[in-house]
Design a protein around this motif. Structure first.
Motif: not given
Length: 400
Positions: A279-301
């Protein structure tokens, strides 16, 4: 069952299970997992830790008491966040009620095929393919019908849809697509998705689309999704994971998108596979989805830099053929005169101190290849490329 049989319990294992071979990627990795001097480019995993904002969300969820059983499909907050994520990146309205949260991408694929195939059913799979996909189909009693990618003169892979269509028989139940593809780096164009959709509709076939690496492309665009060209009632199952985009491989959380009308099917499958995902992993996943777009861009770069470093280094060697990937964070390469990628991977590990994956891990016909993961620190990639270059130049000299 004769429990006095000296081969029990092996003799009591179904053939479709006992025939499973050791994963050759893990086999190579197990030789030097703990060796700090080895540059590890074998496993499909980046070397960055999970971002703090995701870990903080997990801790906050635990402190808030989200440590008990929850909905088999996933907590409503995560399903709503998944809906927002797909709307933001592909401009599609999936709706929260078509998502099911799974224990990683592997389990998403397992549940997808549990829902649609019976023993003896055939599944069309472009090859080389991720071994887990192939083995999951076999574990469930299905039969993989391999369709080889074709290679281009410019050093890439393509999929000829006529080859796919020719492989279909009365026993065909589904076509499995992994785009961007592990290990080839091929990306299915949207025009081909439309063709496959129409073909599947005409014949009543399922499409199972693994879209794990959709962000890892190197032309400035996101990879297309089958969601963009299908309707909610099409026989389409999408699988994905939090592992790659947000460096959450150890969290074991993913998701599946199913057609309208299949909620009960996947509710039951989740209930009897895992009951529910942490359950707590799912709430962490909410944060990943809602706050993680910049992190993804940096990871791809970061991955793009690694791709350029190692592919360009090996591409200049006369005895090496590099297949530049359109997507993912892997590439295939072959070495002139190499008869066994498995033995070559062992030699590279022993003599060059670099861990690579043997192509044979990805099925018959791939023995002449090696796979490299470049989703690590570009400085480490540069050192790995230098070691590989020295080893392969020596190989060429020996052959001469």
């Amino acid at each position: 069952m004769d429990y006095n049989d000296p081969e029990w319990p092996i003799a009591g294992t179904p053939e479709r299970i006992s025939r499973i071979e050791l994963n050759q990627i893990c086999d190579i990795a197990d030789l030097a997992r703990e060796d700090p001097d080895v540059i590890k480019l074998w496993i499909g995993e980046g070397d960055l830790p999970t971002p703090d904002f995701i870990k903080d969300a997990a801790v906050a969820a635990m402190q808030a008491g989200h440590t008990r059983y929850t909905y088999s499909h996933g907590v409503p907050a995560l399903r709503a966040a998944l809906d927002r994520y797909h709307k933001r990146h592909w401009n599609v309205d999936v709706g929260p009620n078509r998502f099911s949260v799974t224990a990683g991408g592997v389990q998403a694929i397992m549940q997808a095929f549990q829902a649609i195939i019976s023993p003896g059913d055939e599944v069309i799979v472009p090859v080389p393919a991720w071994p887990n996909l192939v083995e999951i189909i076999g574990i469930l009693g299905g039969t993989v019908v391999p369709v080889p990618y074709r290679t281009t003169g410019s050093g890439g892979f393509t999929l000829d849809l006529d080859d796919v269509y020719a492989a279909v028989t009365p026993r065909t139940r589904a076509i499995a697509i992994n785009s961007p593809s592990n290990p080839t780096g091929w990306i299915m164009p949207k025009e081909q998705m439309v063709e496959v959709r129409d073909f599947a509709r005409e014949r009543g076939l399922w499409i199972v689309s693994d879209e794990v690496y959709c962000h890892f492309t190197y032309d400035g665009t996101i990879a297309p999704s089958f969601l963009e060209v299908t309707e909610p009632t099409d026989r389409l199952l999408i699988t994905n994971t939090f592992s790659k985009n947000w460096c959450m491989t150890g969290w074991r959380i993913g998701w599946l998108i199913y057609p309208e009308g299949m909620s009960t099917v996947f509710d039951n499958l989740s209930q009897y596979n895992t009951t529910s995902v942490s359950t707590f992993s799912q709430y962490a996943a909410v944060a990943a989805l809602d706050q993680g777009d910049d992190f993804i861009r940096q990871l791809v770069e970061r991955s793009a830099r690694g791709r350029e470093i190692i592919c360009a280094t090996l591409d200049k060697l006369p005895n090496v053929k590099v297949f530049w990937p359109q997507g993912t964070f892997y590439f295939f390469f072959s070495v002139r005169g190499m008869n066994s990628g498995y033995e070559m991977a062992r030699r590279i590990l022993r003599e060059a101190g670099v861990g690579v994956a043997p192509g044979s891990a990805f099925g018959p016909g791939s023995e002449q290849y090696l796979r490299v993961c470049f989703a690590v620190d570009p400085a480490l990639i540069a050192e790995g490329a230098s070691r590989l270059e020295a080893f392969l130049r020596a190989q060429d000299s020996e052959a001469a």
